[in-house]
Each structure stands twice: as structure tokens, then as C-alpha cells.
Design an enzyme around this catalytic site. Structure first.
Site, PDB file in Angstrom:
ATOM      1  N   ARG A 127      55.430  90.792   6.991  1.00 41.33           N
ATOM      2  CA  ARG A 127      55.624  90.964   8.429  1.00 41.33           C
ATOM      3  C   ARG A 127      54.307  91.401   9.072  1.00 41.33           C
ATOM      4  O   ARG A 127      53.913  90.903  10.120  1.00 41.33           O
ATOM      5  CB  ARG A 127      56.720  92.005   8.681  1.00 41.33           C
ATOM      6  N   ARG A 148      58.794 105.662   5.019  1.00 43.05           N
ATOM      7  CA  ARG A 148      59.979 105.239   5.792  1.00 43.05           C
ATOM      8  C   ARG A 148      61.146 104.908   4.855  1.00 43.05           C
ATOM      9  O   ARG A 148      62.291 105.172   5.177  1.00 43.05           O
ATOM     10  CB  ARG A 148      59.635 104.024   6.666  1.00 43.05           C
TER      11      ARG A 148
HETATM   12  P1  AMP Z   1      62.347 100.538  13.678  1.00 39.63           P
HETATM   13  O1  AMP Z   1      61.636  99.607  14.608  1.00 39.63           O
HETATM   14  O2  AMP Z   1      63.843 100.481  13.804  1.00 39.63           O
HETATM   15  O3  AMP Z   1      61.888 100.393  12.247  1.00 39.63           O
HETATM   16  O4  AMP Z   1      61.940 102.017  14.140  1.00 39.63           O
HETATM   17  C1  AMP Z   1      60.595 102.445  14.128  1.00 39.63           C
HETATM   18  C2  AMP Z   1      60.530 103.958  14.145  1.00 39.63           C
HETATM   19  O5  AMP Z   1      61.144 104.467  15.344  1.00 39.63           O
HETATM   20  C3  AMP Z   1      61.254 104.680  13.012  1.00 39.63           C
HETATM   21  O6  AMP Z   1      60.470 104.731  11.826  1.00 39.63           O
HETATM   22  C4  AMP Z   1      61.461 106.058  13.640  1.00 39.63           C
HETATM   23  O7  AMP Z   1      60.251 106.793  13.677  1.00 39.63           O
HETATM   24  C5  AMP Z   1      61.801 105.710  15.076  1.00 39.63           C
HETATM   25  N1  AMP Z   1      63.248 105.501  15.269  1.00 39.63           N
HETATM   26  C6  AMP Z   1      63.871 104.329  15.628  1.00 39.63           C
HETATM   27  N2  AMP Z   1      65.194 104.506  15.732  1.00 39.63           N
HETATM   28  C7  AMP Z   1      65.436 105.796  15.435  1.00 39.63           C
HETATM   29  C8  AMP Z   1      66.625 106.592  15.348  1.00 39.63           C
HETATM   30  N3  AMP Z   1      67.822 106.064  15.577  1.00 39.63           N
HETATM   31  N4  AMP Z   1      66.464 107.899  15.016  1.00 39.63           N
HETATM   32  C9  AMP Z   1      65.274 108.443  14.788  1.00 39.63           C
HETATM   33  N5  AMP Z   1      64.115 107.766  14.846  1.00 39.63           N
HETATM   34  C10 AMP Z   1      64.190 106.445  15.158  1.00 39.63           C
END
Ligand code: AMP
Length: 191
Positions: A127, A148
């Protein structure tokens, strides 16, 4: 129709959310995209969360719950929405449940994409390589990705048994091709 998509980073939630948007006209609510937009826009929220997101940690539950519960009630979600990246903790799931009950909004399907965690590093590496340089995510580097994944195992994986207990969880094989996964999702929605 309202849907929650669950799965670790790189499982294909974003791709399948786009499929659902294109096929059924549902609104994709990606909390990751919302946070990245806030960071890009330089808002107070963006400043508050930037270091956390860049480090691959979770933004505090109260911030995320406020963000998503406000968003869900906007007019563009009335025709149905997909939660992509939320809930990521059991507290988020429980609070979402309470808020939605009060607002008489029903979640119709909770779909988890099951993938082998050791295949995700490769997927996310791709990606990062495929994204144009200006769209490359800060948190898609190897070290942050590993973090992560450990955050996922510790804090987000327990959300699956939460929905399983409620009897609403459908787990699909996320190792299939994106088209095959989309087909499986369509079958679940047609049940
Ligand atoms: P993602 O694009 O879904 O991988 O999200 C990227 C980052 O945003 C994550 O690694 C977290 O730091 C933050 N994040 C997104 N959604 C959440 C959530 N529901 N709760 C807490 N942090 C979030």
C-alpha cells in the site's frame, strides 16, 4: 442499512467500504480519514491527535466517540452508513451501542475481515509503495505498522467477542481477493 466493518490495519476495510458505497450508496465513515483530514487542516483537533496517529496509538475514546456520534446523525448518513475504523475498543463499541439505541438507529450487520496477521506487513508495504508520494501515510512505515498491529491485538481484537456475544458478528475470510470478499459481503447482506 448500517454496517460496521472490523479487522486489523491492512485487512481491506477501506476497499470493501468503497465497494459498499459504490454498490449500495452507503456513506463511508472512516475515522482514520477524518483524523487525517483534521491533521491536514491544522484544526485544534488535528493538533491534538497528530502525534498519537503518527505513532500508531489510539486516539482517546472520548474524542473518537464524540467525533463519530456527531457525524452519524448528519443528513448524509440517513440513507445508511459504514463504520470503517470504529469502534476500536470495547468502550467505543459499548458507547456506540448506547448512543445508537437512544437515537433509534440500528446496526444491521457487523462484518469482520479475518486475515493472518503476519501477512499484513506485506500488504501494507505494498500500500505504501503503490500510493503516490504525497498521499503516503506517515503511519505505514514498518516500525509504526508493527506497533499498530500490537495495538490491534491488545485493544481492538476484544471488540470481536463483544459483537459475537450480541449474536450479530459475521466473520469473512479476508485473505480472498478483494472481489471475492465483496461477493461474500453481498451474500451476508442478502441473508
Ligand atoms: P486507520 O486509517 O483506520 O488505520 O486509522 C489511522 C489511525 O487513526 C489509527 O492508527 C489511530 O491512531 C487513529 N484512529 C482511527 N480510528 C480510531 C478509533 N476508532 N479510535 C482510536 N484511534 C483511531
Amino acid at each position: 442499512m448500517n454496517i460496521i466493518l472490523l479487522g486489523p490495519p491492512g485487512a481491506g476495510k477501506g476497499t470493501q467500504a468503497k465497494h459498499l458505497t459504490n454498490t449500495f450508496g452507503l456513506k463511508q465513515l472512516s475515522t482514520g480519514d477524518m483524523l487525517r483530514a483534521a491533521i491536514e487542516g491544522g484544526s485544534n483537533l488535528g493538533k491534538q491527535v497528530q502525534l498519537i496517529v503518527d505513532a500508531g496509538d489510539l486516539v482517546p475514546d472520548n474524542i473518537m466517540i464524540e467525533m463519530i456520534t456527531t457525524r452519524i446523525t448528519r443528513a448524509d448518513c440517513a440513507g445508511g452508513f459504514i463504520l470503517d475504523g470504529f469502534p476500536r475498543t470495547v468502550l467505543q463499541a459499548e458507547t456506540l451501542h448506547e448512543v445508537l439505541s437512544l437515537k433509534k438507529i440500528k446496526i444491521d450487520h457487523v462484518i469482520a475481515l479475518d486475515v493472518k496477521l503476519d501477512s499484513l506487513l506485506g500488504r501494507i508495504r505494498n500500500r505504501a509503495l503503490e500510493a503516490p508520494e504525497d498521499q503516503r501515510r506517515q503511519d505505514d512505515d514498518e516500525k509504526t505498522l508493527k506497533h499498530r498491529l500490537s495495538v490491534y491485538k491488545e485493544q481492538t481484537a476484544p471488540v470481536l467477542p463483544y459483537y459475537e456475544k450480541l449474536g450479530v458478528l459475521k466473520t469473512l475470510d479476508g485473505m480472498l481477493t478483494p472481489d471475492e470478499v465483496s461477493k461474500k459481503i453481498n451474500e451476508v447482506l442478502a441473508e
